[in-house]
Write a protein that holds these residues in place. Structure first.
Motif, mmCIF file in Angstrom:
data_model
loop_
_atom_site.group_PDB
_atom_site.id
_atom_site.type_symbol
_atom_site.label_atom_id
_atom_site.label_comp_id
_atom_site.label_asym_id
_atom_site.label_seq_id
_atom_site.Cartn_x
_atom_site.Cartn_y
_atom_site.Cartn_z
ATOM 1 N N LYS A 199 7.155 17.600 55.128
ATOM 2 C CA LYS A 199 7.792 16.289 55.029
ATOM 3 C C LYS A 199 7.325 15.526 53.787
ATOM 4 O O LYS A 199 8.125 14.880 53.098
ATOM 5 C CB LYS A 199 7.482 15.476 56.290
ATOM 6 C CG LYS A 199 8.188 15.974 57.541
ATOM 7 C CD LYS A 199 7.796 15.147 58.754
ATOM 8 C CE LYS A 199 8.467 15.667 60.018
ATOM 9 N NZ LYS A 199 8.042 14.911 61.225
ATOM 10 N N LYS A 200 6.033 15.604 53.496
ATOM 11 C CA LYS A 200 5.490 14.908 52.329
ATOM 12 C C LYS A 200 6.046 15.496 51.035
ATOM 13 O O LYS A 200 6.425 14.765 50.119
ATOM 14 C CB LYS A 200 3.968 14.992 52.342
ATOM 15 C CG LYS A 200 3.310 14.166 53.435
ATOM 16 C CD LYS A 200 1.797 14.319 53.413
ATOM 17 C CE LYS A 200 1.152 13.503 54.542
ATOM 18 N NZ LYS A 200 -0.322 13.665 54.581
ATOM 19 N N GLU A 201 6.100 16.822 50.963
ATOM 20 C CA GLU A 201 6.618 17.479 49.767
ATOM 21 C C GLU A 201 8.121 17.237 49.613
ATOM 22 O O GLU A 201 8.625 17.108 48.490
ATOM 23 C CB GLU A 201 6.325 18.979 49.821
ATOM 24 C CG GLU A 201 4.859 19.329 49.667
ATOM 25 C CD GLU A 201 4.295 18.883 48.331
ATOM 26 O OE1 GLU A 201 5.004 18.994 47.302
ATOM 27 O OE2 GLU A 201 3.153 18.391 48.302
ATOM 28 N N LEU A 202 8.826 17.177 50.735
ATOM 29 C CA LEU A 202 10.266 16.905 50.704
ATOM 30 C C LEU A 202 10.528 15.518 50.129
ATOM 31 O O LEU A 202 11.414 15.347 49.273
ATOM 32 C CB LEU A 202 10.846 17.007 52.114
ATOM 33 C CG LEU A 202 12.356 16.790 52.252
ATOM 34 C CD1 LEU A 202 13.124 17.953 51.627
ATOM 35 C CD2 LEU A 202 12.737 16.648 53.729
ATOM 36 N N LYS A 203 9.762 14.532 50.568
ATOM 37 C CA LYS A 203 9.916 13.163 50.067
ATOM 38 C C LYS A 203 9.578 13.083 48.585
ATOM 39 O O LYS A 203 10.292 12.426 47.799
ATOM 40 C CB LYS A 203 9.001 12.222 50.860
ATOM 41 C CG LYS A 203 9.079 10.754 50.436
ATOM 42 C CD LYS A 203 10.457 10.164 50.709
ATOM 43 C CE LYS A 203 10.474 8.642 50.562
ATOM 44 N NZ LYS A 203 10.121 8.181 49.215
ATOM 45 N N ARG A 204 8.519 13.764 48.179
ATOM 46 C CA ARG A 204 8.112 13.745 46.773
ATOM 47 C C ARG A 204 9.175 14.392 45.890
ATOM 48 O O ARG A 204 9.537 13.860 44.831
ATOM 49 C CB ARG A 204 6.788 14.485 46.605
ATOM 50 C CG ARG A 204 6.208 14.426 45.191
ATOM 51 C CD ARG A 204 4.953 15.251 45.074
ATOM 52 N NE ARG A 204 5.207 16.666 45.278
ATOM 53 C CZ ARG A 204 5.693 17.480 44.340
ATOM 54 N NH1 ARG A 204 5.975 17.008 43.124
ATOM 55 N NH2 ARG A 204 5.898 18.752 44.594
ATOM 56 N N GLU A 205 9.713 15.519 46.337
ATOM 57 C CA GLU A 205 10.738 16.221 45.565
ATOM 58 C C GLU A 205 12.021 15.403 45.501
ATOM 59 O O GLU A 205 12.703 15.360 44.470
ATOM 60 C CB GLU A 205 11.005 17.590 46.191
ATOM 61 C CG GLU A 205 11.731 18.562 45.282
ATOM 62 C CD GLU A 205 10.906 18.943 44.066
ATOM 63 O OE1 GLU A 205 11.507 19.050 42.970
ATOM 64 O OE2 GLU A 205 9.677 19.121 44.197
ATOM 65 N N GLN A 206 12.356 14.742 46.585
ATOM 66 C CA GLN A 206 13.546 13.897 46.626
ATOM 67 C C GLN A 206 13.424 12.739 45.636
ATOM 68 O O GLN A 206 14.384 12.410 44.916
ATOM 69 C CB GLN A 206 13.733 13.356 48.047
ATOM 70 C CG GLN A 206 15.094 12.748 48.320
ATOM 71 C CD GLN A 206 15.273 12.424 49.792
ATOM 72 O OE1 GLN A 206 14.308 12.070 50.490
ATOM 73 N NE2 GLN A 206 16.490 12.556 50.290
ATOM 74 N N ASP A 207 12.255 12.133 45.574
ATOM 75 C CA ASP A 207 12.017 11.033 44.632
ATOM 76 C C ASP A 207 12.107 11.519 43.181
ATOM 77 O O ASP A 207 12.636 10.816 42.313
ATOM 78 C CB ASP A 207 10.636 10.414 44.884
ATOM 79 C CG ASP A 207 10.579 9.678 46.226
ATOM 80 O OD1 ASP A 207 11.650 9.350 46.756
ATOM 81 O OD2 ASP A 207 9.461 9.448 46.731
ATOM 82 N N GLU A 208 11.613 12.735 42.922
ATOM 83 C CA GLU A 208 11.643 13.278 41.560
ATOM 84 C C GLU A 208 13.075 13.576 41.116
ATOM 85 O O GLU A 208 13.416 13.381 39.943
ATOM 86 C CB GLU A 208 10.780 14.539 41.474
ATOM 87 C CG GLU A 208 9.284 14.262 41.564
ATOM 88 C CD GLU A 208 8.464 15.522 41.457
ATOM 89 O OE1 GLU A 208 9.071 16.628 41.450
ATOM 90 O OE2 GLU A 208 7.229 15.433 41.387
ATOM 91 N N ILE A 209 13.899 14.056 42.037
ATOM 92 C CA ILE A 209 15.296 14.336 41.692
ATOM 93 C C ILE A 209 16.016 13.055 41.290
ATOM 94 O O ILE A 209 16.855 13.044 40.376
ATOM 95 C CB ILE A 209 16.005 15.030 42.870
ATOM 96 C CG1 ILE A 209 15.511 16.473 43.010
ATOM 97 C CG2 ILE A 209 17.522 15.006 42.692
ATOM 98 C CD1 ILE A 209 16.073 17.207 44.208
ATOM 99 N N ILE A 210 15.671 11.967 41.965
ATOM 100 C CA ILE A 210 16.281 10.674 41.649
ATOM 101 C C ILE A 210 15.701 10.083 40.367
ATOM 102 O O ILE A 210 16.440 9.569 39.510
ATOM 103 C CB ILE A 210 16.080 9.685 42.820
ATOM 104 C CG1 ILE A 210 16.821 10.197 44.070
ATOM 105 C CG2 ILE A 210 16.574 8.289 42.450
ATOM 106 C CD1 ILE A 210 16.531 9.389 45.322
ATOM 107 N N ALA A 211 14.368 10.176 40.206
ATOM 108 C CA ALA A 211 13.690 9.525 39.075
ATOM 109 C C ALA A 211 13.822 10.315 37.777
ATOM 110 O O ALA A 211 14.048 9.733 36.706
ATOM 111 C CB ALA A 211 12.219 9.309 39.409
#
Length: 248
Positions: A93-105
């Protein structure tokens, strides 16, 4: 004409894929839990019973101690499996959130990482370009791709933690009762331990063979190794008990 041939080839490949039956054993996590539970269940109570037999106590005492150990071991192993699986889920879950933020940023950086991953599989720039663009148009697929191919993480089953706990605890209980059966039937511990050794070594060999079959290793080699480890553990416990008894 080339496009028609390409579509025809694609349809042919899809039909082949549909008819192809994979022979991989898919439930690797369940197999791992069963192996963990049964191997420890067969070995630890076996060694405990052998050690107590070396101390010249009655079969009833060994049986009580053995059952108590099986109960405590099943709870402990099951809890360990639950916490391990829950930790894996939290990490995902933590890695999913981090990766999701990177795709947006930083979408361009993440797109470049997709290209780099595909290039490692021998895909040329003119071939992976459309793939990268297609993923950028589908953020969820892009996220799934990054989680699987960049981080090597698979989405965990929501029931995995409970399933792991129950599987390990049940497997440990089944394995742990095997070396105790002779003590239920034979009141004299010195005779019961001999029967326990024979029954448990046989069970270890059968389990080792099955483990080798399901994990793709050499079944006979796995059977011998598993039985050898159990024999060493029980012999060590028995010898230590005899040694302490000689000095007291």
């Amino acid at each position: 004409m080339a496009d028609q041939n390409g579509y025809a080839d694609l349809e042919k490949q899809m039909l082949i894929l549909h008819d192809h039956e994979e022979k991989h054993f898919m439930s690797s996590e369940i197999v791992r839990d069963v192996i963990l539970g049964v191997s420890d269940g067969l070995t630890v109570p076996f060694a405990l019973a052998a050690g107590l037999s070396g101390a010249d106590v009655s079969s009833s005492i060994i049986l009580i101690a053995g059952i108590a150990e099986v109960a405590a071991g099943a709870i402990s192993m099951g809890l360990g499996g639950y916490l391990a699986a829950a930790s894996e889920a939290d990490h995902y879950k933590k890695e999913l959130k981090r990766e999701q933020d990177e795709i947006i940023a930083v979408p361009d950086t993440e797109a470049a990482e997709v290209a780099e991953i595909l290039s490692q599989y021998g895909v040329e720039p003119h071939e992976y370009g459309p793939v990268v663009n297609a993923l950028r148009r589908n953020p969820q697929a892009w996220l799934d791709f990054m989680m699987k191919f960049e981080l090597g993480l698979e989405k965990p089953d929501p029931m995995r933690a409970l399933q792991s706990a129950m599987t390990i605890a049940f497997s440990y209980t089944v394995g742990g009762l095997v070396p105790l059966i002779p003590y239920m039937l034979i009141p004299i511990a010195t005779r019961a331990v001999v029967a326990s050794v024979v029954v448990t070594i046989l069970a270890l060999m059968i389990f080792g063979f099955a483990k080798g079959h399901f994990t793709g290793t050499q079944p006979f080699k796995s059977a011998v190794q598993t039985a050898f480890i159990g024999a060493i553990a029980s012999a060590a416990a028995y010898s230590i008990a005899k040694l302490f008894q000689a000095y007291h």
